[in-house]
Design an enzyme around this catalytic site. Structure first.
Site, PDB file in Angstrom:
ATOM      1  N   SER A 134     -13.541  10.267   1.319  1.00  0.00           N
ATOM      2  CA  SER A 134     -14.976  10.239   1.622  1.00  0.00           C
ATOM      3  C   SER A 134     -15.354   8.844   2.091  1.00  0.00           C
ATOM      4  O   SER A 134     -14.786   7.856   1.601  1.00  0.00           O
ATOM      5  CB  SER A 134     -15.799  10.574   0.372  1.00  0.00           C
ATOM      6  OG  SER A 134     -17.179  10.364   0.621  1.00  0.00           O
ATOM      7  N   TYR A 147     -17.239   9.019  -8.546  1.00  0.00           N
ATOM      8  CA  TYR A 147     -16.683   9.782  -7.410  1.00  0.00           C
ATOM      9  C   TYR A 147     -16.233   8.827  -6.303  1.00  0.00           C
ATOM     10  O   TYR A 147     -15.111   8.935  -5.795  1.00  0.00           O
ATOM     11  CB  TYR A 147     -17.763  10.744  -6.903  1.00  0.00           C
ATOM     12  CG  TYR A 147     -17.511  11.361  -5.549  1.00  0.00           C
ATOM     13  CD1 TYR A 147     -16.666  12.459  -5.391  1.00  0.00           C
ATOM     14  CD2 TYR A 147     -18.157  10.863  -4.406  1.00  0.00           C
ATOM     15  CE1 TYR A 147     -16.462  13.039  -4.142  1.00  0.00           C
ATOM     16  CE2 TYR A 147     -17.955  11.440  -3.163  1.00  0.00           C
ATOM     17  CZ  TYR A 147     -17.102  12.528  -3.035  1.00  0.00           C
ATOM     18  OH  TYR A 147     -16.903  13.092  -1.804  1.00  0.00           O
TER      19      TYR A 147
HETATM   20  N1  LIG Z   1     -19.679  17.729   2.354  1.00  0.00           N
HETATM   21  C1  LIG Z   1     -19.719  16.438   2.520  1.00  0.00           C
HETATM   22  O1  LIG Z   1     -20.724  15.875   2.997  1.00  0.00           O
HETATM   23  C2  LIG Z   1     -18.524  15.584   2.152  1.00  0.00           C
HETATM   24  C3  LIG Z   1     -18.571  14.213   2.456  1.00  0.00           C
HETATM   25  C4  LIG Z   1     -17.477  13.407   2.148  1.00  0.00           C
HETATM   26  C5  LIG Z   1     -16.375  13.962   1.541  1.00  0.00           C
HETATM   27  N2  LIG Z   1     -16.359  15.288   1.233  1.00  0.00           N
HETATM   28  C6  LIG Z   1     -15.154  15.802   0.584  1.00  0.00           C
HETATM   29  O2  LIG Z   1     -14.724  16.983   1.252  1.00  0.00           O
HETATM   30  C7  LIG Z   1     -14.107  17.854   0.313  1.00  0.00           C
HETATM   31  C8  LIG Z   1     -14.760  19.223   0.384  1.00  0.00           C
HETATM   32  O3  LIG Z   1     -16.162  19.084   0.190  1.00  0.00           O
HETATM   33  P1  LIG Z   1     -17.175  20.294   0.505  1.00  0.00           P
HETATM   34  O4  LIG Z   1     -18.510  19.690   0.693  1.00  0.00           O
HETATM   35  O5  LIG Z   1     -16.592  21.188   1.525  1.00  0.00           O
HETATM   36  O6  LIG Z   1     -17.172  21.024  -0.941  1.00  0.00           O
HETATM   37  P2  LIG Z   1     -17.789  22.432  -1.375  1.00  0.00           P
HETATM   38  O7  LIG Z   1     -18.454  23.141  -0.250  1.00  0.00           O
HETATM   39  O8  LIG Z   1     -18.587  22.154  -2.618  1.00  0.00           O
HETATM   40  O9  LIG Z   1     -16.482  23.260  -1.785  1.00  0.00           O
HETATM   41  C9  LIG Z   1     -15.652  22.757  -2.789  1.00  0.00           C
HETATM   42  C10 LIG Z   1     -14.415  23.634  -2.900  1.00  0.00           C
HETATM   43  O10 LIG Z   1     -13.558  23.056  -3.880  1.00  0.00           O
HETATM   44  C11 LIG Z   1     -13.361  23.992  -4.950  1.00  0.00           C
HETATM   45  N3  LIG Z   1     -13.218  23.235  -6.201  1.00  0.00           N
HETATM   46  C12 LIG Z   1     -14.107  22.357  -6.740  1.00  0.00           C
HETATM   47  N4  LIG Z   1     -13.615  21.857  -7.892  1.00  0.00           N
HETATM   48  C13 LIG Z   1     -12.389  22.438  -8.074  1.00  0.00           C
HETATM   49  C14 LIG Z   1     -11.408  22.355  -9.081  1.00  0.00           C
HETATM   50  N5  LIG Z   1     -11.559  21.566 -10.173  1.00  0.00           N
HETATM   51  N6  LIG Z   1     -10.272  23.064  -8.949  1.00  0.00           N
HETATM   52  C15 LIG Z   1     -10.091  23.865  -7.862  1.00  0.00           C
HETATM   53  N7  LIG Z   1     -10.988  24.001  -6.875  1.00  0.00           N
HETATM   54  C16 LIG Z   1     -12.129  23.289  -6.989  1.00  0.00           C
HETATM   55  C17 LIG Z   1     -14.588  24.921  -4.888  1.00  0.00           C
HETATM   56  O11 LIG Z   1     -14.381  26.188  -5.450  1.00  0.00           O
HETATM   57  P3  LIG Z   1     -14.683  26.485  -7.024  1.00  0.00           P
HETATM   58  O12 LIG Z   1     -15.995  25.831  -7.342  1.00  0.00           O
HETATM   59  O13 LIG Z   1     -14.705  27.988  -7.137  1.00  0.00           O
HETATM   60  O14 LIG Z   1     -13.547  25.902  -7.781  1.00  0.00           O
HETATM   61  C18 LIG Z   1     -14.734  25.039  -3.361  1.00  0.00           C
HETATM   62  O15 LIG Z   1     -13.766  25.933  -2.832  1.00  0.00           O
HETATM   63  C19 LIG Z   1     -14.212  17.173  -1.053  1.00  0.00           C
HETATM   64  O16 LIG Z   1     -13.040  16.437  -1.295  1.00  0.00           O
HETATM   65  C20 LIG Z   1     -15.381  16.223  -0.862  1.00  0.00           C
HETATM   66  O17 LIG Z   1     -15.317  15.111  -1.733  1.00  0.00           O
HETATM   67  C21 LIG Z   1     -17.400  16.107   1.525  1.00  0.00           C
END
Ligand SMILES: NC(=O)c1ccc[n+]([C@@H]2O[C@H](COP(=O)([O-])OP(=O)(O)OC[C@H]3O[C@@H](n4cnc5c(N)ncnc54)[C@H](OP(=O)(O)O)[C@@H]3O)[C@@H](O)[C@H]2O)c1
Length: 254
Positions: A134, A147
């Site tokens: 991130s 985080y």
């Molecule tokens: N969206 C952003 O703006 C952003 C920015 C910077 C970085 N990121 C990074 O991108 C990645 C994905 O983010 P996103 O926004 O796409 O997330 P999201 O839409 O909240 O989806 C998260 C996914 O991870 C799974 N998950 C969460 N905790 C878990 C655990 N302990 N074990 C197994 N699965 C788990 C969730 O399913 P369950 O809840 O069913 O387990 C879901 O499939 C992350 O690493 C995040 O830090 C995102």
């Protein structure tokens, strides 16, 4: 057929947001995919689903075994799942439990899964890993400092792992997204729009202006997934140990 015919891929957090888009892009490129999360929810995308909590000590190991058994091996690993603990009162109000939750959810989850998967890649002659970091690692928000710190450590770990396993033909790269409009951000923007008595587009524009994003829009999950799909493809065969920031131009280059 795309760039990845017959490749065997494991995507954690593959049921929503960035992970679901990655699973779709890899599948479209010809890979066979296992997607994983704690629960399937209403995921109806491609691939075989395996339930696992990667924030636990045993979850990653069990997931690696199940995915490898289903696919017959793992060539591509996308460590995408992460958790973020928000403590509105800031870092001094964060407890040990808050810190450990994010270190387990956003750092050790990847460390443990790599430890379970990389030996199989080496035995098979090579593989490729993408860690989803991130830009918070370099732009930490006070309410989510555990985080951000975990993601910063993930960046260092990712580089070190790349150094160590390069000679075994395993490539390791980091992708660091900025503000990506997945469901959590959409919900937050809707709340901001309601609070300000405005519409979603206006709230989105104001949010991006506040952050000072040069491209003035949030990224999409597909923006990130396209980059991941490139990094795991043969076209990226000389890329390892790199950090690819994808944030609409927000972070300075150094
Ligand atoms: N969206 C952003 O703006 C952003 C920015 C910077 C970085 N990121 C990074 O991108 C990645 C994905 O983010 P996103 O926004 O796409 O997330 P999201 O839409 O909240 O989806 C998260 C996914 O991870 C799974 N998950 C969460 N905790 C878990 C655990 N302990 N074990 C197994 N699965 C788990 C969730 O399913 P369950 O809840 O069913 O387990 C879901 O499939 C992350 O690493 C995040 O830090 C995102």
């Amino acid at each position: 057929m795309g760039e990845l015919p017959g490749s065997r891929a494991l995507v954690t957090g593959g049921t929503r947001g960035i992970g679901a888009a990655v699973a779709r892009h890899l599948s479209d490129a010809g890979a066979r995919v296992v997607v994983s999360a704690r629960s399937r929810g209403d995921y109806d995308g491609p691939g075989h689903f395996v339930a696992a909590d990667v924030a636990t000590a045993d979850g990653p190991h069990q997931l690696a075994a199940e995915a490898a058994a289903h696919l017959g091996g793992i060539d591509i690993l996308v460590d995408n799942a992460a958790s973020q603990t928000r403590v509105p009162d800031g870092v001094l109000a964060m407890t040990d439990a808050d810190w450990l939750t994010d270190l387990n959810g956003s750092l050790l989850s990847a460390v443990r899964l790599d430890r379970a998967v990389v030996p199989g890649m080496i035995a098979a002659g090579g593989g490729v890993i993408v860690h989803i970091g991130s830009n918070a690692a370099r732009l930490p928000q006070p309410a989510a400092l555990a985080y951000a710190s975990a993601k910063a450590a993930l960046a260092t770990y990712s580089k070190g792992l790349a150094n160590e396993v390069g000679r075994r033909n395993v490539r390791v790269n980091l992708v660091s997204p900025g503000v990506i409009e997945t469901s959590a951000l959409s919900a937050r923007l809707r709340t901001l729009a309601d609070e300000a008595g405005t519409d979603l587009d206006t709230a989105r524009r104001q949010f991006m202006t506040t952050f000072g994003v040069p491209l003035q829009r949030p990224g999409t999950a597909d923006d990130v997934a396209a980059l991941v799909a490139f990094l795991v493809s043969p076209a990226a065969s000389y890329l390892t140990g790199t950090n690819h920031v994808i944030d609409g131009g927000l972070l300075p280059t150094v």
